[in-house]
Design an enzyme around this catalytic site. Sequence first.
Site, PDB file in Angstrom:
ATOM      1  N   PRO A  88      39.659  39.270  44.000  1.00 35.60           N
ATOM      2  CA  PRO A  88      40.909  39.510  44.536  1.00 35.60           C
ATOM      3  C   PRO A  88      41.636  37.844  44.046  1.00 35.60           C
ATOM      4  CG  PRO A  88      40.314  40.952  46.333  1.00 35.60           C
ATOM      5  CD  PRO A  88      39.189  39.822  45.540  1.00 35.60           C
ATOM      6  N   GLU A 115      33.396  41.218  52.334  1.00 36.51           N
ATOM      7  CA  GLU A 115      34.369  40.596  52.497  1.00 36.51           C
ATOM      8  C   GLU A 115      34.294  39.508  51.799  1.00 36.51           C
ATOM      9  OE1 GLU A 115      36.699  40.483  55.090  1.00 36.51           O
ATOM     10  OE2 GLU A 115      36.585  42.501  55.373  1.00 36.51           O
ATOM     11  N   ARG A 153      35.610  47.429  24.028  1.00 35.74           N
ATOM     12  CA  ARG A 153      36.624  47.896  22.935  1.00 35.74           C
ATOM     13  C   ARG A 153      37.364  46.772  22.020  1.00 35.74           C
ATOM     14  NH1 ARG A 153      39.775  52.125  23.960  1.00 35.74           N
ATOM     15  NH2 ARG A 153      41.623  50.405  22.521  1.00 35.74           N
ATOM     16  N   ASP A 168      47.110  49.149  19.408  1.00 32.80           N
ATOM     17  CA  ASP A 168      47.374  48.991  20.928  1.00 32.80           C
ATOM     18  C   ASP A 168      48.387  47.658  21.921  1.00 32.80           C
ATOM     19  OD1 ASP A 168      44.984  51.082  21.271  1.00 32.80           O
ATOM     20  OD2 ASP A 168      43.451  49.643  21.976  1.00 32.80           O
TER      21      ASP A 168
END
Length: 224
Positions: A88, A115, A153, A168
Site C-alpha cells: 500500500p 506487516e 490485457r 476501454d
Amino acid sequence: MLIDVVTIFPETVECSLRTGILERGQEDGIIQVRAHDLRDFTDDRHKVTDEPPYGGGPGMLMKPEPFFRAVHHCRRGQHNSRVLLMTPQGRQLNHKICEELAREEHLIILCPRYEGVDERVRQWVVTNEVSIGDYVLSGGEFPAMVVVDAVARLIPGLVGEPESVRGDSFAQAGLEGPQYTRPREFQGLEVPAVLLSGNHQMIARHNCEQSRLRTVQRRPDLLR
Ligand code: ADE
C-alpha cells in the site's frame, strides 16, 4: 512476456490463472505466468519466512533472504527484469503504469504478507513499489493478480479484439458511456433509438457525447 509471482500462497495465484484471457494467453504462448512458493527459498527445517521486527512493534515481518534467493532464481537466464513489490506504500496503479509494464519482457512480483517486508528487500531487489489503492489487504496476492490481469490485457494478441482494449475507459482518457444489448426493451426501459438506427456516424457521435457526459459527471479529474 514472462511473469514470476513470489508468494507463500502460490495456489491463490495459480487458481486465478486458470480462467479467461489469462488461461488463453498462456495456452497461446503470449504470456507465461509462474507462481513460486517463497518457502522453497528458505534454508531451515521449518521453512520460516517471517520474524518479529527489531525494535518491537506489532505483528511479523517477512525475512529478506527468501525473497533475495527467489528473485535470483527467477532472474536466471533473463536480461531485463523488473521487480515489483506489492505494497500500500507504493505508487498507485493506473493505465499509464500498466502500459509501461506491458512493454517489459520479464516481471517478478513479490507478495508480502503480515506487516510487510524487511526494508533491505526494497533497497536491494525492488525496482517498483506498486499499490492498487488506499486500503490494506491481508497480502500482496490479489494486488499482484490485478497487475497481471491489467498488464496482460495490453499485450498485443491477448485480447481477441484490439478495439475492445483501445475503447476501454482510461485508454482514451475518459469513461465509456452506457452500453446496451438484447432485449430492446427491458422492464419498460428502451435502448436509445440511435443505437438501433444502423447509422454508424450518428452512433459514433452519440457514443462520444455519452462518454464525455459520463466522464464529466463521474470523473471530471480525467478531463483536466
Ligand atoms: N498489500 C496490501 N494492501 C495492498 C494494496 N492496497 N496494494 C498493494 N499491495 C497491498
